[in-house]
Design a protein around this motif. Structure first.
Motif, PDB file in Angstrom:
ATOM      1  N   UNK A   1       0.837  -1.206   0.000  1.00  0.00           N
ATOM      2  CA  UNK A   1       0.000   0.000   0.000  1.00  0.00           C
ATOM      3  C   UNK A   1       0.869   1.252   0.000  1.00  0.00           C
ATOM      4  N   UNK A   2       1.929   1.242   0.752  1.00  0.00           N
ATOM      5  CA  UNK A   2       2.836   2.384   0.794  1.00  0.00           C
ATOM      6  C   UNK A   2       3.510   2.593  -0.564  1.00  0.00           C
ATOM      7  N   UNK A   3       3.872   1.453  -1.214  1.00  0.00           N
ATOM      8  CA  UNK A   3       4.491   1.567  -2.532  1.00  0.00           C
ATOM      9  C   UNK A   3       3.532   2.189  -3.540  1.00  0.00           C
ATOM     10  N   UNK A   4       2.276   1.723  -3.501  1.00  0.00           N
ATOM     11  CA  UNK A   4       1.283   2.272  -4.432  1.00  0.00           C
ATOM     12  C   UNK A   4       1.017   3.759  -4.156  1.00  0.00           C
ATOM     13  N   UNK A   5       0.980   4.137  -2.876  1.00  0.00           N
ATOM     14  CA  UNK A   5       0.769   5.549  -2.535  1.00  0.00           C
ATOM     15  C   UNK A   5       1.910   6.410  -3.070  1.00  0.00           C
ATOM     16  N   UNK A   6       3.135   5.935  -2.857  1.00  0.00           N
ATOM     17  CA  UNK A   6       4.296   6.693  -3.337  1.00  0.00           C
ATOM     18  C   UNK A   6       4.283   6.780  -4.857  1.00  0.00           C
ATOM     19  N   UNK A   7       3.889   5.657  -5.525  1.00  0.00           N
ATOM     20  CA  UNK A   7       3.830   5.657  -6.975  1.00  0.00           C
ATOM     21  C   UNK A   7       2.785   6.650  -7.488  1.00  0.00           C
ATOM     22  N   UNK A   8       1.591   6.655  -6.824  1.00  0.00           N
ATOM     23  CA  UNK A   8       0.524   7.584  -7.226  1.00  0.00           C
ATOM     24  C   UNK A   8       0.946   9.029  -7.006  1.00  0.00           C
ATOM     25  N   UNK A   9       1.587   9.288  -5.860  1.00  0.00           N
ATOM     26  CA  UNK A   9       2.052  10.642  -5.590  1.00  0.00           C
ATOM     27  C   UNK A   9       3.073  11.079  -6.626  1.00  0.00           C
ATOM     28  N   UNK A  10       3.935  10.128  -7.023  1.00  0.00           N
ATOM     29  CA  UNK A  10       4.936  10.463  -8.038  1.00  0.00           C
ATOM     30  C   UNK A  10       4.298  10.817  -9.370  1.00  0.00           C
ATOM     31  N   UNK A  11       3.289  10.019  -9.767  1.00  0.00           N
ATOM     32  CA  UNK A  11       2.608  10.313 -11.037  1.00  0.00           C
ATOM     33  C   UNK A  11       1.861  11.650 -10.978  1.00  0.00           C
ATOM     34  N   UNK A  12       1.201  11.898  -9.836  1.00  0.00           N
ATOM     35  CA  UNK A  12       0.480  13.167  -9.689  1.00  0.00           C
ATOM     36  C   UNK A  12       1.436  14.344  -9.752  1.00  0.00           C
ATOM     37  N   UNK A  13       2.557  14.208  -9.125  1.00  0.00           N
ATOM     38  CA  UNK A  13       3.549  15.291  -9.152  1.00  0.00           C
ATOM     39  C   UNK A  13       4.074  15.511 -10.564  1.00  0.00           C
ATOM     40  N   UNK A  14       4.272  14.380 -11.277  1.00  0.00           N
ATOM     41  CA  UNK A  14       4.766  14.497 -12.653  1.00  0.00           C
ATOM     42  C   UNK A  14       3.742  15.211 -13.529  1.00  0.00           C
ATOM     43  N   UNK A  15       2.458  14.887 -13.323  1.00  0.00           N
ATOM     44  CA  UNK A  15       1.405  15.553 -14.095  1.00  0.00           C
ATOM     45  C   UNK A  15       1.334  17.047 -13.774  1.00  0.00           C
ATOM     46  N   UNK A  16       1.512  17.375 -12.494  1.00  0.00           N
ATOM     47  CA  UNK A  16       1.502  18.787 -12.115  1.00  0.00           C
ATOM     48  C   UNK A  16       2.619  19.552 -12.817  1.00  0.00           C
ATOM     49  N   UNK A  17       3.782  18.940 -12.850  1.00  0.00           N
ATOM     50  CA  UNK A  17       4.924  19.599 -13.498  1.00  0.00           C
ATOM     51  C   UNK A  17       4.664  19.743 -14.991  1.00  0.00           C
ATOM     52  N   UNK A  18       4.109  18.643 -15.588  1.00  0.00           N
ATOM     53  CA  UNK A  18       3.827  18.694 -17.016  1.00  0.00           C
ATOM     54  C   UNK A  18       2.781  19.758 -17.346  1.00  0.00           C
ATOM     55  N   UNK A  19       1.691  19.814 -16.559  1.00  0.00           N
ATOM     56  CA  UNK A  19       0.634  20.808 -16.783  1.00  0.00           C
ATOM     57  C   UNK A  19       1.166  22.227 -16.616  1.00  0.00           C
TER      58      UNK A  19
END
Length: 271
Positions: A209-227
């Motif tokens: 669960x912690x791995x998935x949370x970190x992965x989701x946070x990473x993707x969200x952060x990447x999208x924020x940077x891209x946007x």
């Protein structure tokens, strides 16, 4: 000729006496044995000289020789002893031992020929009671046999320190608990294993669960940077480049121009 029997008779008698004396004086000690000399008119057991070794010996006919086995011997013992909480424990052990050759005279003088029953057997029973009495049945069940062997050996070495007996090794062949106690311990161990397995699974689930949370946070952060980096001018430029590339195609196409200043052309292919 009449005198011959009279002369022969004393000779025969002397020869018989000599044979008796020699037979009484001759001592044969076999391999793996030593003899302790007892001087009837010389102070008793000889303790200040080495014991008689293997082979043929002549001793005074009024003296005695006591034969001892000096090779390594085995004593097997099966004992019932108490654990620290008072439960009966059955323990089977073997002792490899031998008498100390250089002190064989003292062993004979102080302990006697039945030194095994007088000294060795009480020592191993006492040492076993002392060691087993330190543990609960659960500890005895879980402990390695080598640990118990080592402690019994140390205890016996202390008890036999000045007893002229050399203990070479203790072998614990079996440690048996009462059947109901054994069953209870096995149930407890199974439950502990199941608890450890459940804890392991829970830990793995939390980690996943912690791995998935970190992965989701990473993707969200990447999208924020891209946007944040995709401004309207950049999007317009990329749209123009795409339109130019499509216009180079040989296929027939329809171009629809978007409305407003931000409207982008849309090219519809027609194969």
């Amino acid at each position: 000729m009449d005198k011959l029997p009279k002369i022969a008779l004393p000779v025969v008698i002397i020869a018989i006496v000599v044979i008796i004396i020699i037979s009484k004086s001759a001592v044969n000690i076999s391999s793996g044995q030593n003899g302790v000399l007892f001087e009837r008119f010389g102070g008793g057991v000889v303790t200040d000289e080495p014991a008689l070794g293997e082979g043929f010996h002549i001793v005074a006919p009024w003296n005695d020789v006591f034969i001892y086995e000096v090779r390594q011997q085995t004593l097997d013992e099966s004992m019932k002893v108490l654990s620290s909480n008072g439960l009966d424990i059955r323990l089977d052990a073997s002792v490899w031992f031998e008498p100390q050759r250089e002190k064989l005279g003292l062993l004979h003088q102080e302990k006697g020929e039945n030194y095994v029953q007088r000294v060795l057997m009480p020592a191993i029973r006492s040492a076993t009671r002392t060691v087993v009495g330190r543990y609960t049945p659960e500890q005895l069940y879980a402990s390695k046999r080598e640990i118990i062997q080592s402690e019994i050996d140390d205890e016996m070495q202390q008890q036999l320190k000045d007893q002229y007996i050399q203990v070479n090794r203790i072998l614990v062949r079996d440690v048996s608990l009462p059947e109901n106690i054994k069953d209870a311990i096995e149930r407890k161990l199974r439950q502990e294993q199941e608890a450890l397995e459940y804890e392991f699974r829970l830990t793995k689930a939390v980690q996943e669960a912690e791995r998935q949370r970190i992965d989701a946070e990473g993707k969200a952060r990447a999208n924020e940077i891209l946007n944040a980096s995709l401004t309207s001018n950049i999007l317009k430029e990329k749209g123009i480049q795409a339109t130019i590339e499509l216009s180079k195609s040989n296929n027939s196409k329809v171009i629809v121009i978007g409305s407003g200043q931000e409207g982008m052309p849309i090219i519809l292919g027609n194969n």
